[in-house]
Design an enzyme around this catalytic site. Structure first.
Site, PDB file in Angstrom:
ATOM      1  N   GLY A   1       0.826  -1.207   0.000  1.00  0.00           N
ATOM      2  CA  GLY A   1       0.000   0.000   0.000  1.00  0.00           C
ATOM      3  C   GLY A   1       0.855   1.249   0.000  1.00  0.00           C
TER       4      GLY A   1
ATOM      5  N   GLY B   1      -0.424   4.422   0.168  1.00  0.00           N
ATOM      6  CA  GLY B   1      -1.196   5.574   0.644  1.00  0.00           C
ATOM      7  C   GLY B   1      -0.345   6.358   1.628  1.00  0.00           C
TER       8      GLY B   1
ATOM      9  CG  ASP C   1      -7.986   4.546   6.809  1.00  0.00           C
ATOM     10  OD1 ASP C   1      -7.456   5.276   7.675  1.00  0.00           O
ATOM     11  OD2 ASP C   1      -8.603   4.985   5.823  1.00  0.00           O
TER      12      ASP C   1
ATOM     13  CB  VAL D   1      -1.076  -7.945  -1.540  1.00  0.00           C
ATOM     14  CG1 VAL D   1      -1.065  -8.987  -0.430  1.00  0.00           C
ATOM     15  CG2 VAL D   1       0.330  -7.392  -1.751  1.00  0.00           C
TER      16      VAL D   1
ATOM     17  N   GLY E   1       0.094   5.947   4.816  1.00  0.00           N
ATOM     18  CA  GLY E   1       0.835   5.115   5.750  1.00  0.00           C
ATOM     19  C   GLY E   1       2.041   4.452   5.105  1.00  0.00           C
TER      20      GLY E   1
ATOM     21  CB  ALA F   1      -4.465  11.563   5.918  1.00  0.00           C
ATOM     22  CD  GLN F   2      -3.703  15.226  11.542  1.00  0.00           C
ATOM     23  OE1 GLN F   2      -3.081  15.330  12.580  1.00  0.00           O
ATOM     24  NE2 GLN F   2      -4.824  15.847  11.311  1.00  0.00           N
TER      25      GLN F   2
ATOM     26  CD  GLU G   1     -13.898  18.272   2.504  1.00  0.00           C
ATOM     27  OE1 GLU G   1     -13.484  17.184   2.078  1.00  0.00           O
ATOM     28  OE2 GLU G   1     -13.173  19.110   3.064  1.00  0.00           O
TER      29      GLU G   1
END
Lengths: 438, 438
Positions: free
Chosen positions: A10, A12, A303, A78, A14, A318-319, A174
C-alpha cells in the site's frame, strides 16, 4: 550477508511514510500497490466535482521514490500473506499469486466504502475512494446535465437534476458544497433548456448532525452554510432503499438519477490474510509498537489497523496513517541498525478541517474552533503543503485561484474509457488493496 | 416566423468552425457530438505519451460556446439521417433514435482509424483518435514498464519493452519520437530491475519513406532524427500479422506486448446515412459549395468529405476542416440573411508540421522547408495558438517548458475506469461519430 527484505503493501499515506522513514536503512524494500500512483484522497471530491484533474492529486509512486535507491516499486495486487513462511502473494496483469519473501512486513492497505450490509446499493450509489471512483462520479454528474439538456420534456428535468449524497461526514459535506458551487457558477450560461442552478442537492445521514467528529457548534455552522448554498440536509433517518430511480428515506421517495455513497468505510482484508484478531469493523488489533500480537515482524498501520489511545480507538484519517507509517519505518530501522526501540507509538492530533462550498471551512484543533474564510485559507495552505510534489502544489494553487475568480473548473471531461487491455484480478466488494488468497 | 433550424453534427475542427461562423445568424442551431468535449487531436499523442493530461487538450463544447446563445449543444450519437423528412436521429444513454428536424444540415463527423480490411488487428493494435484511445495507449505503455519491473526474469523484459508503431505518418512519427524521449528522460532512475532506456521502439510502414506528405528532404531529416533517438525505422513492408505477442513483417517476427496503430483512416458513415456517392475511401463527394449534389441544404465538411482542388483531393487535415466549416457557416448565413452566396470554396494551405522528439520538428509551407529547433518553436507557437481557450494555452505552455527542462511529464497515471454506468449505443468499427440508423 544479504540485506533484510522489507515489504510494504500500500502506497497511501501510511505506506509512503513508512518507505520514506526507511530512507537510510540498509535493506531491500519492496513497495507494492495495486495502482501506480499515490493518491491524495482528501482532494478526491474535487476531481469528482471537476475542479481538479486526476493528475493534480495523484503522483506516480516511483516518481516520488525515484531517488530512494533501496526501494523497488511493484504494481500488483496482494492476494494473501503466509505468516509462517514469511511471504506475500502478488497478482498482476501477467501472473497470479507470485510469492515474495519478507523479513519485515508493513501492511498499509487502507479501507474502502462499506454499505453496512447493503451491497446491492453499490450499483446505484458508487462510493468515492479511488481515482476511478472519482472519474466515474464526475462522468455521472456531468452526464446528468447533458441528458437533461437533450430532453425536451421539462417534467423529466427534475429527476435528472436531483443529486443525493448518502453520508454527511467530511466527504459528503465537501461533495455537497462543491456540487452547489458547480451548478451555480461553472455551469451557468452553458445550457439553453435547463437552469443548472435549479438542481436539487440532497445530503442525507442517519446521524443527528453533519460532520459527526467535529464539535456541535462547527456542525451547526457547516449545516447553516450548506443550507445557504441551497443544499437540503436531511438528518436522523437512514436510507431504506436505493435503486436506479432514487432513494427511499423515512417513508418518502426522492427521485434521482445520481446517488453518491459518502458514508461508512470498511478496512481492507488484511485481518483475513493474517488470520488474527480484528475489531468489530474488521480492523487488525495491533499493539503499542504497531505489530500484530505474536509477530514482531508484522506491522499494520492506518485505516486497516485498530489501536486504542486514551481508551478510544484512533480515527481512520490520513494523519494517523502517516504517523503510524513513519513509526513502523523507524522501529524497523532501529532494529536493523541495532539501536533500541523508540518509545511506544502515540498519536498527536493536529486537528481536523472540512470545506463547505467556496471560501468557507470549519477547523477544529485542540481547543481552537474556527469557521469561515480564515479556516478555508488554513485548509488550503495545509492541503497544498501535503501534496506530494512542488509542481503539484503550484498547479493546484493556480487552479484554485482560477476557479475562485472565474468559476471555471479544471477538468469537466466525460470520458468513458475502453475496457482495460489485460484481464484484471477478480476482487470482492470490500477489498481496497487485495483479494484473499487461496 | 420561426427561425430556421440548423443541425451541426460533430464538434471537431469543422463543426466548431461552422458554429462560430453562424454567431450572428438568426437561427436555432443544434450542435450534436458524442463526446462532451472539443478535442485538439494534433496533441493527442502527447496524452498517449503522458506529457499532457486529457483536460489540457480537450474543452467542454458548451464552455466554448457559452456566450453564443443561438447554439444548443447536445451530447448524443447520430445514428442516421432522413434526407426527405429532413431529420437526424440521435441516441444517448437514455433514449434511442430520437428524431430532430433541420432546415440546414452540416455533417462534420470526421474519421476514425482503418485497418485496411484487417479489423482483427484492432484488439492487439488499438488506434489513436479519441481521448479514450489516448488514455488506453498511455495505460498500456506505462503498464508494460510496470510488468517488466515486476518480472525477475530478464528474458521477458525484452518483449515487454518493445513498442511497435504501425504507420509512419505524422502520428506514428510523433509517437515514436515522444516515446523515445519518455524512456530516456522521464522514466530514468525510477526502475531498479530494468533500464527504460533499453526499450526498443520500432516504427514500421509499407511506404518507402516516413511522413509521406512532406518533401523527400524533410522525410530524410525526420528519419535521421528518429534514428538518432534510437528508433528503428522499417519501411517498405506491410505488416502481415498482429497478435497478442507481436507482429510479423517481411517474414520476421518482432515480439512485443505493445503495438499501436497509427496508420490509415476511414471516414465516418455519413455517406451511408445520406446514401449518396462517395469516393473509394468512403468519403462523401461534395460540390464546390460543400453541399451534396441535389441537396442544397446538406453540407459535408472535413475528413468525411471528398473534394478535389487543382485535380487533387484535399487532405484530411484540421486546416481543411476548419476552412470548410467556416465556409459552410458563411454560406448558410448569407442564404438566411438574403445575401449572395460567397465565391466557391477554395482551400488555402498554410503548411504542415510534425515534431520528432524534443526540440526538433519539420515544417513545410509553400516553398519553405525547415527542420530543427526553429521548426519546433514554430510548431509550438502555432499549436498553442490553436488551443480552444487562453487558460489551456497557458497550462500547456507551462507544461512544455517544465517537461523540456526537467523531463517530468504531466500525467503518468494508470487508471482503469469502471464500466460506464449507463448503456452506450452499439457502434461498428469504423464509426467516428455515429451508428447507421435503422
Amino acid at each position: 550477508m544479504p540485506q533484510p527484505r522489507i515489504i510494504i503493501v500500500g502506497a497511501g499515506f501510511g505506506g509512503l511514510a513508512a518507505a520514506k522513514a526507511l530512507k537510510n536503512t540498509p535493506a531491500e524494500i519492496t513497495l507494492i500497490d495495486r495502482t501506480n500512483h499515490h493518491l491524495f484522497q482528501p482532494l478526491l471530491y474535487q476531481v469528482a466535482t471537476a475542479v481538479l484533474t486526476p493528475s493534480q492529486i495523484a503522483t506516480p509512486i516511483r516518481s516520488i521514490l525515484r531517488n530512494q535507491k533501496n526501494v523497488t516499486v511493484i504494481l500488483g495486487e496482494v492476494t494473501g500473506v503466509d505468516k509462517d513462511q514469511q511471504r506475500v502473494f502478488v497478482t498482476d496483469a501477467d501472473r497470479e499469486n507470485v510469492p515474495i519473501a519478507y523479513d519485515y512486513l508493513i501492511l498499509a492497505t487502507g479501507a474502502t466504502h462499506s454499505y453496512f450490509g447493503h451491497n446491492e446499493f453499490e450499483t446505484f450509489a458508487p462510493g468515492l475512494k479511488s481515482l476511478a471512483d472519482a472519474e466515474a462520479a464526475r462522468n455521472k454528474i456531468l452526464q446528468a446535465f447533458e441528458l437533461a439538456e437533450a430532453e425536451d420534456d421539462p417534467a423529466r428535468h427534475r429527476d435528472l437534476l436531483t443529486f443525493i449524497l448518502v453520508g454527511a461526514g467530511p466527504t459528503g459535506v465537501e461533495m455537497a458544497g462543491a456540487l452547489a458551487v458547480l451548478v451555480r457558477t461553472s455551469l451557468k450560461s452553458e445550457f439553453r433548456r435547463i437552469d443548472p442552478a435549479s438542481a436539487r442537492i440532497v445530503l442525507v445521514d442517519m446521524a443527528p448532525r453533519v460532520l459527526g467528529p467535529f464539535s456541535e457548534d462547527l456542525s451547526k455552522a457547516a449545516k447553516a452554510r450548506l443550507e445557504k448554498l441551497g443544499v437540503e440536509v436531511r438528518l436522523g433517518h437512514s436510507v431504506d432503499q436505493i435503486d436506479a430511480d432514487g432513494i427511499m428515506i423515512a417513508g418518502e421517495r426522492i427521485a434521482s438519477k445520481t446517488v453518491i455513497w459518502t458514508a461508512g468505510v470498511a478496512p481492507s482484508p488484511a485481518g483475513k490474510w493474517l488470520n488474527v484478531e480484528t475489531d468489530r469493523a474488521g480492523r487488525v488489533r495491533i499493539q503499542k509498537d504497531l505489530t500484530v500480537p505474536g509477530h514482531v515482524e508484522i506491522f499494520v498501520v492506518g485505516d486497516t489497523a485498530s489501536l486504542d489511545q486514551n481508551g478510544k480507538p484512533l480515527p481512520g484519517v490520513a494523519q494517523v496513517a502517516m504517523q503510524q507509517g513513519r513509526y513502523a519505518g523507524k522501529i524497523i530501522h532501529n532494529r536493523i541498525a541495532g539501536k533500541p526501540a523508540p518509545s511506544p507509538f502515540s498519536y498527536f492530533d493536529k486537528g481536523s478541517m472540512a470545506v463547505v462550498g467556496k471560501g468557507f471551512a470549519v477547523l477544529q484543533s485542540g481547543k481552537v474552533q474556527l469557521s469561515g474564510l480564515g479556516a478555508w485559507l488554513t485548509w488550503a495552505a495545509v492541503h497544498l503543503q501535503f501534496l506530494a510534489t512542488s509542481s503539484l502544489r503550484l498547479t493546484v494553487f493556480l487552479q484554485w485561484i482560477w476557479t475562485y475568480l472565474t468559476g471555471q473548473r479544471g477538468d469537466r471531461l466525460i470520458v468513458h474509457q475502453h475496457a482495460p487491455p489485460a484481464p484484471t484480478p477478480k476482487r470482492d466488494t470490500v477489498t481496497q488493496s487485495a483479494v484473499v488468497g487461496k
